[in-house]
Design an enzyme around this catalytic site. Structure first.
Site, PDB file in Angstrom:
ATOM      1  N   ASP A 156      -4.045   0.311  11.564  1.00 21.82           N
ATOM      2  CA  ASP A 156      -4.830   1.016  12.585  1.00 21.82           C
ATOM      3  C   ASP A 156      -5.989   0.117  13.028  1.00 21.82           C
ATOM      4  O   ASP A 156      -7.021   0.040  12.353  1.00 21.82           O
ATOM      5  CB  ASP A 156      -5.337   2.330  11.963  1.00 21.82           C
ATOM      6  N   HIS A 208      -8.568 -22.665  28.405  1.00 19.59           N
ATOM      7  CA  HIS A 208      -8.168 -21.355  28.911  1.00 19.59           C
ATOM      8  C   HIS A 208      -7.489 -21.443  30.267  1.00 19.59           C
ATOM      9  O   HIS A 208      -6.554 -20.708  30.547  1.00 19.59           O
ATOM     10  CB  HIS A 208      -9.395 -20.454  29.043  1.00 19.59           C
ATOM     11  N   GLU A 239      -3.144 -11.969  24.574  1.00 20.04           N
ATOM     12  CA  GLU A 239      -4.078 -12.960  25.136  1.00 20.04           C
ATOM     13  C   GLU A 239      -3.665 -14.381  24.765  1.00 20.04           C
ATOM     14  O   GLU A 239      -3.523 -14.698  23.577  1.00 20.04           O
ATOM     15  CB  GLU A 239      -5.492 -12.667  24.616  1.00 20.04           C
ATOM     16  N   LYS A 289     -16.259 -10.179  19.397  1.00 21.78           N
ATOM     17  CA  LYS A 289     -14.994  -9.935  20.114  1.00 21.78           C
ATOM     18  C   LYS A 289     -14.017 -11.062  19.802  1.00 21.78           C
ATOM     19  O   LYS A 289     -12.828 -10.829  19.586  1.00 21.78           O
ATOM     20  CB  LYS A 289     -15.255  -9.818  21.622  1.00 21.78           C
TER      21      LYS A 289
HETATM   22  P1  NDP Z   1      -0.038   7.571   4.444  1.00 25.25           P
HETATM   23  O1  NDP Z   1      -0.508   8.914   4.028  1.00 25.25           O
HETATM   24  O2  NDP Z   1       1.138   7.481   5.348  1.00 25.25           O
HETATM   25  O3  NDP Z   1       0.320   6.691   3.170  1.00 25.25           O
HETATM   26  C1  NDP Z   1      -0.529   6.616   2.081  1.00 25.25           C
HETATM   27  C2  NDP Z   1       0.162   7.284   0.916  1.00 25.25           C
HETATM   28  O4  NDP Z   1       1.215   6.458   0.432  1.00 25.25           O
HETATM   29  C3  NDP Z   1      -0.755   7.457  -0.240  1.00 25.25           C
HETATM   30  O5  NDP Z   1      -1.587   8.573  -0.064  1.00 25.25           O
HETATM   31  C4  NDP Z   1       0.230   7.617  -1.381  1.00 25.25           C
HETATM   32  O6  NDP Z   1       0.687   8.932  -1.352  1.00 25.25           O
HETATM   33  C5  NDP Z   1       1.398   6.733  -0.959  1.00 25.25           C
HETATM   34  N1  NDP Z   1       1.494   5.451  -1.663  1.00 25.25           N
HETATM   35  C6  NDP Z   1       2.651   4.827  -2.020  1.00 25.25           C
HETATM   36  N2  NDP Z   1       2.398   3.653  -2.612  1.00 25.25           N
HETATM   37  C7  NDP Z   1       1.048   3.498  -2.654  1.00 25.25           C
HETATM   38  C8  NDP Z   1       0.188   2.482  -3.150  1.00 25.25           C
HETATM   39  N3  NDP Z   1       0.643   1.369  -3.743  1.00 25.25           N
HETATM   40  N4  NDP Z   1      -1.146   2.650  -2.995  1.00 25.25           N
HETATM   41  C9  NDP Z   1      -1.647   3.734  -2.409  1.00 25.25           C
HETATM   42  N5  NDP Z   1      -0.870   4.743  -1.934  1.00 25.25           N
HETATM   43  C10 NDP Z   1       0.476   4.638  -2.054  1.00 25.25           C
HETATM   44  O7  NDP Z   1      -1.153   6.688   5.129  1.00 25.25           O
HETATM   45  P2  NDP Z   1      -2.748   6.627   4.954  1.00 25.25           P
HETATM   46  O8  NDP Z   1      -3.298   7.782   4.228  1.00 25.25           O
HETATM   47  O9  NDP Z   1      -3.069   5.285   4.436  1.00 25.25           O
HETATM   48  O10 NDP Z   1      -3.232   6.794   6.451  1.00 25.25           O
HETATM   49  C11 NDP Z   1      -3.135   5.768   7.393  1.00 25.25           C
HETATM   50  C12 NDP Z   1      -2.939   6.394   8.739  1.00 25.25           C
HETATM   51  O11 NDP Z   1      -3.897   7.410   8.983  1.00 25.25           O
HETATM   52  C13 NDP Z   1      -3.102   5.402   9.835  1.00 25.25           C
HETATM   53  O12 NDP Z   1      -1.927   5.409  10.605  1.00 25.25           O
HETATM   54  C14 NDP Z   1      -4.261   5.961  10.660  1.00 25.25           C
HETATM   55  O13 NDP Z   1      -4.041   5.731  12.024  1.00 25.25           O
HETATM   56  C15 NDP Z   1      -4.276   7.406  10.334  1.00 25.25           C
HETATM   57  N6  NDP Z   1      -5.540   8.130  10.457  1.00 25.25           N
HETATM   58  C16 NDP Z   1      -6.731   7.489  10.632  1.00 25.25           C
HETATM   59  C17 NDP Z   1      -7.913   8.196  10.767  1.00 25.25           C
HETATM   60  C18 NDP Z   1      -9.180   7.443  10.938  1.00 25.25           C
HETATM   61  O14 NDP Z   1      -9.190   6.221  10.826  1.00 25.25           O
HETATM   62  N7  NDP Z   1     -10.295   8.096  11.220  1.00 25.25           N
HETATM   63  C19 NDP Z   1      -7.901   9.670  10.693  1.00 25.25           C
HETATM   64  C20 NDP Z   1      -6.602  10.228  10.439  1.00 25.25           C
HETATM   65  C21 NDP Z   1      -5.465   9.467  10.345  1.00 25.25           C
HETATM   66  P3  NDP Z   1       0.970   9.714  -2.681  1.00 25.25           P
HETATM   67  O15 NDP Z   1      -0.239   9.544  -3.536  1.00 25.25           O
HETATM   68  O16 NDP Z   1       1.195  11.108  -2.209  1.00 25.25           O
HETATM   69  O17 NDP Z   1       2.195   9.072  -3.267  1.00 25.25           O
END
Ligand code: NDP
Length: 431
Positions: free
Chosen positions: A285, A383, A83, A269
């Site tokens: 997301d 705009h 936009e 918005k």
């Molecule tokens: P990921 O699981 O890809 O990454 C998060 C993981 O990264 C953590 O669980 C941890 O895993 C690791 N990690 C590494 N460094 C850090 C840090 N400094 N702090 C915290 N964690 C760290 O992503 P998310 O769980 O964040 O999920 C995001 C995605 O989920 C988005 O793409 C979204 O679209 C999707 N999603 C959204 C939903 C919703 O909004 N309703 C439902 C389902 C999915 P570990 O502890 O194992 O090392």
């Protein structure tokens, strides 16, 4: 905190694309591969495993908003949006708030909520009592399967229960797992955790678990931003408006959005124009942020604005925003999408809380720009020029011709595609 970097870059919008990139390179600590990343973006090979049935890449403009001074630190803001006017408006409003000392922001701990739905509970009060007694044990179960999040200081923070009256098939018992996800948005960690403790919840409640999923109403994880604009900065000489008059009109506009859901929806918005653009740029997301923002705006039972603007005792304008901000600097597409990684480098941010506060500041700036225009000249003035540009491009104007076609459309007060096509045809014949 202060830095030697200044995001108030004179006439950034007048520079060529190449010059803007050179400025960015001098701004960034690690500008290597900036050109390549911006020119190439996500490759089809990188995109293929990201979603299903991939056939290619859909590209969007990537712009930079200037002038952001947040808690004494300067930021250049990456924004991905189709936009027109949004990036310019954010930059202009940030300049106004900069004149009042910049944005002041803060954020909650990154605590997300995971929900477990329990049905057919024979004795809800007894079930709640048993969950309360087992709270520490349930939290230990969650932390035991967590990966690095617990090592980083995150993990389970509490278990809460809610009873929701339901006449269809009996009252619902809902368990909330509060979970500190550190720098992650946290969907995966939360969903894994609630699925893991669900069998134990069934045992404790003698009920039946149905859904186990995070809530996007992440109201424990909010970001807050505030800013003041000196009244003098708001004066509009051309329109014969004093700064005090503009302050009053903006406060009136704010109150309209606070009271009326029809207005609040459009008001919000406009806020999300800025917020989504940064959320997109950083690979986060935006549906999750949108869902959380609008649910929070309706938290009191009626939909209202996410910002409030008031006149200070000195007669200046003061604004504030508060909204859920489930944002990550790790995980999801943030670590996969090369342009999102570049956006993070431009911001110079590693911590999710800092990013959440920057995004809140952008939302506040975007809102100021919109209601200032609405409460003074109206938004169509600015705009229509941008709209004319898009029409000129759609009509096939060459890059050299666009400016002339736009001016001709504005002069004739005829900003329509057909007229743009006529002007382009005339330009081609004469040129
Ligand atoms: P990921 O699981 O890809 O990454 C998060 C993981 O990264 C953590 O669980 C941890 O895993 C690791 N990690 C590494 N460094 C850090 C840090 N400094 N702090 C915290 N964690 C760290 O992503 P998310 O769980 O964040 O999920 C995001 C995605 O989920 C988005 O793409 C979204 O679209 C999707 N999603 C959204 C939903 C919703 O909004 N309703 C439902 C389902 C999915 P570990 O502890 O194992 O090392």
């Amino acid at each position: 905190m202060t830095t030697d970097k200044n995001s108030q870059i004179s006439k950034f919008y007048k520079r060529s694309l190449k010059e803007r990139r050179e400025i960015l390179k001098s701004w960034m600590n690690d500008p290597a591969e900036l050109d390549q990343t911006l020119d190439q973006g996500l490759t089809t090979a990188q995109a293929d495993p990201m979603i299903e049935n991939v056939i290619g890449i859909y590209s969007l403009p990537f712009g930079i908003a200037t002038n952001f001074l947040i808690n004494g630190k300067d930021y250049l803001i990456p924004m991905v949006i189709e936009e027109p006017s949004v990036v310019a408006a954010a930059s202009n409003a940030a300049k106004l708030i900069r004149a009042g000392g910049g944005f002041t922001t803060r954020s909650d701990e990154p605590i997300m909520i995971g929900q477990i739905q329990i049905l057919d509970v024979p004795d809800i009060n007894k079930a709640i009592e048993r969950i309360k007694t087992a709270e520490k044990q349930l939290m230990a179960m969650v932390d035991a399967i967590a990966g690095s999040i617990v090592k980083r200081g995150g993990g389970a923070r509490g278990i809460e229960t809610r009873v929701i009256p339901n006449t269809l098939n009996g009252d619902l018992l809902i368990v909330h797992l509060l979970y500190d996800t550190r720098d992650a948005m946290g969907a995966n960690a939360i969903n894994t955790a609630v699925e893991h403790i669900a069998p134990e919840i069934e045992t404790l409640t003698s009920g039946r678990v149905n859904l186990k999923i995070l809530s996007n109403l992440s109201d424990r994880r909010k970001a807050y931003a505030e800013g003041i604009v000196p009244a003098g900065e708001l004066a509009q000489e051309k329109e014969n408006l004093t700064g005090v008059q503009v302050v009053d009109s903006i406060v009136e506009a704010s109150v309209f959005a606070e009271c009326d859901p029809y207005r609040a929806t459009t008001h919000n918005k406009g806020i999300m124009n800025g917020i989504d653009a940064v959320v997109m740029a950083t690979g986060n997301d935006w549906r999750a942020i949108e869902a959380g923002a609008h649910a929070y705006a309706a938290r009191h039972g009626h939909y209202t604005s996410l910002t409030q603007w008031r006149k200070t005792e000195n007669g200046d304008l003061q604004g504030r925003i508060e909204l859920p901000m489930a944002i990550g600097t790790v995980g999801g597409a943030t670590r996969v999408h090369p342009t999102a990684q570049l956006a993070m480098k431009i911001l110079g941010i590693d911590a999710a809380r800092e990013l959440s506060e920057v995004i809140a500041a952008v939302g506040l700036a975007q809102n100021l720009a919109a209601i200032r225009a609405l409460a003074t000249t109206g938004i169509q003035h600015g705009h229509m020029r941008m709209h004319a540009r898009q029409l000129a491009i759609a009509a096939g104007a060459s890059p050299e011709m666009i400016g002339r076609v736009v001016e001709a459309m504005i002069k004739a007060n005829n900003i329509r595609l057909e007229y743009a096509k006529t002007l382009v045809a005339q330009g081609e014949q004469s040129g």
